[in-house]
Design an enzyme around this catalytic site. Structure first.
Site, short mmCIF file in Angstrom:
data_model
loop_
_atom_site.label_atom_id
_atom_site.label_comp_id
_atom_site.label_asym_id
_atom_site.label_seq_id
_atom_site.Cartn_x
_atom_site.Cartn_y
_atom_site.Cartn_z
N ARG A 35 0.89 -1.19 -0.11
CA ARG A 35 -0.01 0.02 0.31
C ARG A 35 0.75 1.27 0.04
O ARG A 35 0.38 2.26 -0.43
CB ARG A 35 -1.05 -0.01 1.18
N GLY A 355 -7.29 -7.91 1.72
CA GLY A 355 -6.00 -7.93 2.29
C GLY A 355 -5.55 -9.27 2.73
O GLY A 355 -4.59 -9.68 2.43
N GLY A 378 -12.68 -4.41 0.90
CA GLY A 378 -14.09 -3.87 1.17
C GLY A 378 -14.40 -3.08 -0.26
O GLY A 378 -15.40 -3.45 -0.65
#
Ligand code: AMP
Length: 397
Positions: A35, A355, A378
């Site tokens: 990320r 994840g 999500g």
């Protein structure tokens, strides 16, 4: 939605909402910095244009107003410093919109980076508070959202803040643009056969996505804890396996819909069972139809892995969300690892979302073999469900 490339940002003060919510081990070491790496192209693009760059992110769920070291963005700043290889030091503010952040923002020079502390130290962040949004906006000229993993949440730095800027002053960063493009293109015009592999623990959170996927895919493979709700809905004994009893009817409806739409629906044919939810006990393989009372299924078995491999053989597009078992325990990780290898071995366009699922692919050493590994679980599920993401809507407004 505009891209950062469509804006004139030269010499401006730019706010970049990043998603630095990275996993750490018990010693506080960052275990997966994808990320952070994902945000680098946007940050570098701004620095190359002499911008003053202010980065902000949430990290986990601290209690608002309570500054605890374990929730600080300090380790992220350190990793950013290493990855960006800047001559100047990246500074971290002690607060989010307090005196320290404002003072450091005012002193920022072109080509320098300031990171604000964990956005969730401010209660207003999760409340989509307009006052917090205005405070953040007051420090900058341009708003960039590059936090795909947080775009499904209407929070102050994602929604309210973006709405304070006009279209000439807000845009998506490169990571956000890439994520959205990839999902939209794949879901709109997938190469067929298009196969969805869905696992993880909860049917509830993936119900809508499953309903939507049935309209789009040619085959669905279900694994993980959620498989047991479907197996029970078929009338099988599943012992103490994870089951959402209130969703048995929904599970049945999904399987009926799959039949109507001629979508091939695959469940595990064998499972790894144990008497307890631990790896410190005996475990064995049994056919899915022979789970004894008192035992629970914690992974898919070898026959399921072989079956799923055959099912994936002709795939041209694969979306994978959710592990096949309790992969955090080595004893129950084989099904997920094999699924990762099986997907990586195909010639299909492969998209890994979530994840946990990305973590499985990473542990299995398959990340480089996947076409695209999304940074948002999500958010990617919401895109599959056809839902509008607040962060993206705010950029378009
Ligand atoms: P989700 O957040 O719904 O994608 O679920 C991911 C979690 O599902 C992981 O933490 C896995 O340990 C868990 N999981 C996978 N298979 C099972 C299972 N058979 N029983 C209980 N939990 C499971």
């Amino acid at each position: 939605m505009k891209s950062i490339k469509d804006l004139n940002i030269t010499g401006k003060t730019v706010f970049i909402r990043c998603d630095f919510n990275v996993p750490k081990d018990e010693d506080g070491n960052i275990t997966d910095d994808r990320r952070i790496r994902g945000a680098l192209p946007t940050i570098r693009y701004c620095l190359d244009r002499d911008c003053k760059v202010i980065l902000a992110s949430h990290y986990e769920r601290p209690e608002a107003g309570v500054y605890e070291d374990k929730y600080s963005l300090a380790p992220i700043v350190q990793r950013l410093q290493t990855l960006l290889k800047l001559a100047t030091e990246i500074t971290l503010a002690n607060d989010v919109v307090g005196k320290n952040a404002k003072k450091k923002a005012a002193a920022l020079q072109s080509g320098e980076v300031l990171v604000l502390e964990n956005l969730r130290y401010e209660a207003g962040e999760t409340q989509n508070d307009i006052i917090l949004a205005k405070e953040l906006a007051s420090m900058v000229d341009i708003y960039i959202n590059d936090a795909f993993g947080a775009c499904h949440r209407a929070h102050a730095s994602i929604d309210a803040m973006a709405r304070l800027f006009d279209k000439e002053h807000k845009a998506a960063g490169f990571l956000l643009g890439k994520e959205v493009n990839f999902f939209e293109k794949t879901l709109e015009k997938p190469m067929r056969p298009f196969i969805a592999v869905v696992g993880g623990s909860k049917v509830g959170t993936k119900l809508e996505a499953l309903n939507e996927l049935i309209n789009k895919v040619d085959k669905i493979i279900i694994g993980g804890g959620m498989a047991f709700t479907f197996l029970k809905a078929q009338g099988l004994e599943v012992g103490n396996s994870l089951v959402e009893d209130h969703l048995l009817n929904e599970a049945k409806k999904i399987m009926d819909k799959a039949k109507e739409e001629k979508v091939k629906f695959y469940l595990p044919v064998d499972v790894v069972i144990a008497p307890e939810f631990t790896d410190k006990c005996i475990a064995k393989y049994v056919p899915a139809q022979e789970i004894p009372k008192g035992w629970m299924g914690l992974d898919i078995g070898p026959a399921s892995s072989r079956l799923f491999r055959e099912v994936l053989n002709d795939a041209q597009t694969i979306i994978w969300n959710g592990p096949m078992g309790v992969y955090e325990m080595d004893k129950y990780a084989k099904g997920s690892t094999k699924m990762s290898h099986n997907i990586a071995d195909t010639h299909a366009t492969t998209i890994v979302g979530g994840g946990d699922t990305a973590d499985v692919a990473l542990r299995a050493g398959d990340v480089d073999e996947m076409t695209f590994v999304s940074t948002g679980g999500g958010a990617s599920l919401n895109l599959i469900e056809g839902k509008k993401l607040p962060g993206i809507e705010a950029l378009k407004a």
